[in-house]
Design an enzyme around this catalytic site. Structure first.
Site, PDB file in Angstrom:
ATOM      1  N   ASP A  88       0.818  -1.124  -0.035  1.00 54.51           N
ATOM      2  CA  ASP A  88       0.088  -0.068  -0.161  1.00 54.51           C
ATOM      3  C   ASP A  88       0.787   1.301   0.121  1.00 54.51           C
ATOM      4  OD1 ASP A  88      -2.105  -1.600  -0.004  1.00 54.51           O
ATOM      5  OD2 ASP A  88      -3.221  -0.563   1.681  1.00 54.51           O
ATOM      6  N   CYS A 129       0.738  -8.160   4.845  1.00 55.81           N
ATOM      7  CA  CYS A 129       0.359  -6.698   4.792  1.00 55.81           C
ATOM      8  C   CYS A 129      -1.310  -6.478   4.352  1.00 55.81           C
ATOM      9  CB  CYS A 129       1.294  -5.845   3.770  1.00 55.81           C
ATOM     10  SG  CYS A 129       2.919  -5.891   4.126  1.00 55.81           S
ATOM     11  N   ASP A 130      -1.565  -5.256   4.418  1.00 54.34           N
ATOM     12  CA  ASP A 130      -2.881  -4.936   4.507  1.00 54.34           C
ATOM     13  C   ASP A 130      -4.114  -5.935   3.924  1.00 54.34           C
ATOM     14  OD1 ASP A 130      -0.981  -2.861   4.605  1.00 54.34           O
ATOM     15  OD2 ASP A 130      -2.886  -1.397   4.701  1.00 54.34           O
ATOM     16  N   LYS A 131      -4.323  -5.618   2.733  1.00 59.07           N
ATOM     17  CA  LYS A 131      -5.289  -6.757   2.153  1.00 59.07           C
ATOM     18  C   LYS A 131      -5.127  -8.168   2.293  1.00 59.07           C
ATOM     19  CE  LYS A 131      -6.546  -2.767   1.741  1.00 59.07           C
ATOM     20  NZ  LYS A 131      -4.874  -2.339   2.182  1.00 59.07           N
ATOM     21  N   CYS A 201       5.060  -2.508   8.079  1.00 59.50           N
ATOM     22  CA  CYS A 201       5.390  -1.138   8.501  1.00 59.50           C
ATOM     23  C   CYS A 201       5.209  -1.123  10.059  1.00 59.50           C
ATOM     24  CB  CYS A 201       4.769   0.158   7.945  1.00 59.50           C
ATOM     25  SG  CYS A 201       5.224   0.169   6.143  1.00 59.50           S
ATOM     26  N   GLU A 452      -6.765   4.141  -0.356  1.00 59.09           N
ATOM     27  CA  GLU A 452      -6.286   4.629   1.061  1.00 59.09           C
ATOM     28  C   GLU A 452      -5.780   6.167   0.576  1.00 59.09           C
ATOM     29  OE1 GLU A 452      -5.032   1.135   4.174  1.00 59.09           O
ATOM     30  OE2 GLU A 452      -3.612   2.336   2.938  1.00 59.09           O
ATOM     31  N   SER A 478      -5.398   5.687   5.370  1.00 60.64           N
ATOM     32  CA  SER A 478      -4.344   4.559   5.770  1.00 60.64           C
ATOM     33  C   SER A 478      -4.554   4.526   7.287  1.00 60.64           C
ATOM     34  CB  SER A 478      -2.877   5.086   5.272  1.00 60.64           C
ATOM     35  OG  SER A 478      -2.100   4.403   5.986  1.00 60.64           O
TER      36      SER A 478
END
Length: 562
Positions: A88, A129-131, A201, A452, A478
Site C-alpha cells: 500500500d 500486509c494490508d489486504k 510497517c 487509501e 491509511s
C-alpha cells in the site's frame, strides 16, 4: 503426535490420491517427488504471499520453509503456493492504489481455488500486509477446513536523531517540505532511515492491526501480531504453526469452529483497546460476512463505550509494534480485557484451548505501553462510527488519534472530486485553519477501489494543521493516518450519497463524542440538489476494476463483492 492418513479414511485429499481411479493423479504427485508413504499422509496447503516488492513479504520464504518443516515434523505433506500482494505504501497517491482493496477479493478467490482444486486437508496461511490478511481470513472461512495463520511479522522502528521513525514519518516530512518547514536534505535522511528492516510497517497501521486481531479472533498463535519479522522467534513461531495445523486436523477443529460471533466480539474489543486502523472495521465486516455473521456498525460504538484504549501505538503515539511485543504483546492486552469482562474468554482458538486459557499467566511488562483499565489512554475505545445527514449509512474515525480540540468541530467544506485535487490544494497552501476537506468519488464503486489516502492526511499533519483541519471522504484513510480524518462515508458519492451533494462553503458539523457528522443544509435543499445531481462518467473503462465496480457493495457493508 500420531501419524495420520492411513488411519483416517475421511481425508479430503483422498479425492485426489486414493483408489484405482486416482492413479493418474498419483502419477503427477510422484513427479513432484512424493513417495508411497506420502500418499497415505494428509496434504497441507501453505498459502503465502511472498514477492520481491513488498517489504512485509520479501523475507517470507524463510517463514514458508519453517512452516513446511513443522508440517513434515508432524506427519503431513506440505504444498506451498502463492497469492498476490500489493504494498500500500508504494501504491499510495497514484492510480495503483485503486487496486489495493480489490486484491482482497482476488486473494480470497485464489486461496479457495487452490485448496479446492488440489484437495488439501488443512491450510496454513502466511499473510502480512494490508489486504492479504483479511483476504486469507475470508478464504479460511469459505473453505472451513482446519486452518492456522502465521504472519511475516512487523518491521522494526529504529532511533534517528532521538526520534523513532516509521513510514508515516516520511509522508509527514513531505508535508513539512511543502510547507517550507524542512529542507529536502533532511527529508532524504528520514527517507533513508524510516524503514530499516523487512516486515510490515512498524506502527499500528492496517497490516499490524489485522495481524494482531488474528490473535484475538483465535486464528493465530500468541505472538503472531507482534514478534518482529527479523527475530528468530518469528521463525520458531512459523514452525510451531506448521506443527499445530496437524493437531487441528486430528481434532477436526475448523475455521468456523473458531471464527464465531464470540470471536468477532473479542476482535472488536481488542481493536478498541489497541486503537487499530479504521480499515479493520471494513475488513472485519467482510470476514464476518464470509462466516455468515452480520457485524452491525452501531454495535461497534457499544463496544467502544465499554472498552478503553489501553495502547497508544504509532500513529496515535510514540510506541511501535516492537514495544508492544516487549510489553507482553496481544496476550497481555487480552488479559487486561478479561479482567474487566470485555472478552468472551470461552472462545475456541487454534491452540485447541480457549482465549482465557491462552492468556492465563500473561502479564504486562511495561505499563506505559499497555495500560490498565484503571489508567487508560482514553475511557473509550479507539474507533467510532458516525452517522448523520452526511453519512446516513455510517462513517468511521480513529477517535483516539484525534486531537481533543478536534473531537467537535464545525467548518466550511472545501470540496474536491478526487485525491489528486485535494493534494494539489493542500501542497499549494490553499487549506486554512478551520476548513473541512471533503474528498469524494473515491468510494468502492466511484474510485473505483476505495483508495487509501495517506498523502493528504500526512501533508496536513506535516504542515501542523492536524489540530485545526478535518478531512472527510467516501474513500479510506491509511492506518498510518492521525487527526480528524473520517472515512468510509456511506452511501458514497458515486451512487448519489449526500457527500455528492455538498457544495463549497457548506458548514460541516463533526461531533465525534456523540457519533454525529452532518452537513448544515436543510433537507429540502439536499432534495433539490439530489434532483439536479448526475452521476459522473466512470473513471476506469476496462480491466478488472470495471468488473469490481459493478459488483462491489458500500463500505457500510464491508465493501464486499457479491
Amino acid at each position: 503426535m500420531k501419524m495420520m492418513g492411513n488411519k483416517n479414511p475421511k481425508l479430503r485429499s483422498d479425492s485426489v490420491k486414493s483408489g484405482v481411479e486416482r492413479a493418474p493423479h498419483r502419477s503427477l504427485f510422484r513427479s513432484l517427488g512424493l513417495t508411497r508413504e506420502d500418499m497415505r499422509r494428509p496434504l497441507i496447503g501453505i498459502a503465502h504471499s511472498q514477492n520481491d516488492v513488498v517489504p512485509g513479504h520479501v523475507h517470507m520464504n524463510t517463514i514458508v520453509s519453517a512452516v513446511r518443516d513443522g508440517v513434515l515434523m508432524a506427519g503431513g505433506v506440505p504444498f506451498a503456493f502463492p497469492t498476490i500482494g500489493v504494498c500500500d505504501g508504494i501504491a499510495m497517491a497514484h492510480a495503483g492504489m485503486k487496486y489495493s482493496l480489490p486484491t482482497r477479493e482476488l486473494i480470497a478467490d485464489c486461496a479457495e481455488c487452490m485448496a479446492m482444486a488440489h484437495g488439501f486437508d488443512a491450510l496454513v496461511f502466511i499473510p502480512n500486509c494490508d489486504k492479504i490478511v483479511p483476504g486469507m481470513l475470508m478464504a479460511a472461512a469459505r473453505l472451513n477446513r482446519p486452518s492456522i495463520f502465521v504472519s511475516g511479522g512487523p518491521m522494526l522502528s529504529l532511533p534517528y536523531r532521538g526520534r523513532m521513525l516509521d513510514l508515516n514519518s516520511v509522508f509527514e516530512a513531505v508535508g513539512s517540505v511543502k510547507a517550507g518547514m524542512m529542507d529536502e536534505e533532511q527529508l532524504t535522511c528520514i527517507e533513508e532511515n524510516a524503514c530499516p528492516t523487512c516486515g510490515s510497517c512498524s506502527g499500528m497501521f492496517t497490516a499490524n492491526s489485522m495481524n494482531c486481531l488474528t490473535e484475538a479472533l483465535g486464528m493465530g498463535l500468541n505472538g503472531n501480531g507482534t514478534i518482529p519479522a527479523v527475530y528468530a522467534a518469528r521463525t520458531r513461531l512459523a514452525r510451531e504453526a506448521g506443527m499445530q495445523v496437524m493437531k487441528l486436523l486430528e481434532a477436526d477443529i475448523r475455521a468456523l469452529d473458531i471464527m464465531t460471533p464470540d470471536a468477532f466480539e473479542n476482535a472488536l474489543a481488542a481493536d478498541m483497546a489497541l486503537g487499530g486502523s479504521t480499515n479493520s472495521v471494513l475488513h472485519l465486516s467482510a470476514i464476518a460476512h464470509e462466516c455468515g455473521i452480520t457485524l452491525d456498525l452501531d454495535h461497534i460504538n457499544e463496544v467502544s463505550a465499554k472498552v478503553p484504549t489501553l495502547c497508544h501505538i504509532a500513529p496515535a503515539g510514540e510506541h511501535h509494534l516492537q514495544d508492544l511485543d516487549l510489553a507482553g504483546g496481544i496476550p497481555a492486552v487480552m488479559a487486561e480485557l478479561l479482567k474487566i469482562g470485555a472478552l468472551r474468554g470461552s472462545a475456541l482458538t487454534v491452540t485447541g484451548r480457549t482465549i482465557a486459557e491462552n492468556v492465563a499467566g500473561a502479564e504486562v511488562l511495561d505499563r506505559e505501553v499497555i495500560r490498565g483499565a484503571d489508567n487508560p489512554y482514553s475511557p473509550r475505545g479507539g474507533i467510532a462510527i458516525l452517522r448523520g445527514s452526511l453519512a446516513p449509512e455510517g462513517a468511521v474515525v480513529k477517535q483516539h488519534a484525534v486531537a481533543p480540540e478536534m473531537l467537535s468541530h464545525k467548518g466550511p467544506a472545501r470540496v474536491f472530486d478526487g485525491e489528486e485535487e485535494a493534494i494539489a490544494a493542500i501542497y499549494a497552501g490553499g487549506i486554512k485553519p478551520g476548513d473541512v476537506v471533503v474528498i469524494r468519488y473515491e468510494g468502492p464503486r466511484g474510485g473505483p477501489g476505495m483508495r487509501e489516502m495517506l498523502s493528504p492526511t500526512s501533508a496536513i499533519a506535516g504542515m501542523c494543521l492536524d489540530k485545526q483541519v478535518a478531512l472527510i471522504t467516501d474513500g479510506r484513510f491509511s492506518g498510518a493516518t492521525r487527526g480528524a480524518s473520517i472515512g468510509h462515508v456511506s452511501p458514497e458519492a458515486a451512487v448519489g450519497g449526500p457527500i455528492a451533494l455538498v457544495q463549497e462553503g457548506d458548514e460541516i458539523s463533526i461531533d465525534i463524542p456523540n457519533h454525529r457528522i452532518d452537513v448544515e443544509v436543510s433537507e429540502a435543499e439536499l432534495d433539490r440538489r439530489k434532483q439536479a445531481w448526475q452521476a459522473p462518467p466512470p473513471r476506469v473503462t476496462s480491466g478488472y476494476l470495471v468488473r469490481y465496480a459493478r459488483t462491489v457493495k458500500s463500505a457500510g457493508h464491508g465493501a464486499i463483492v457479491e
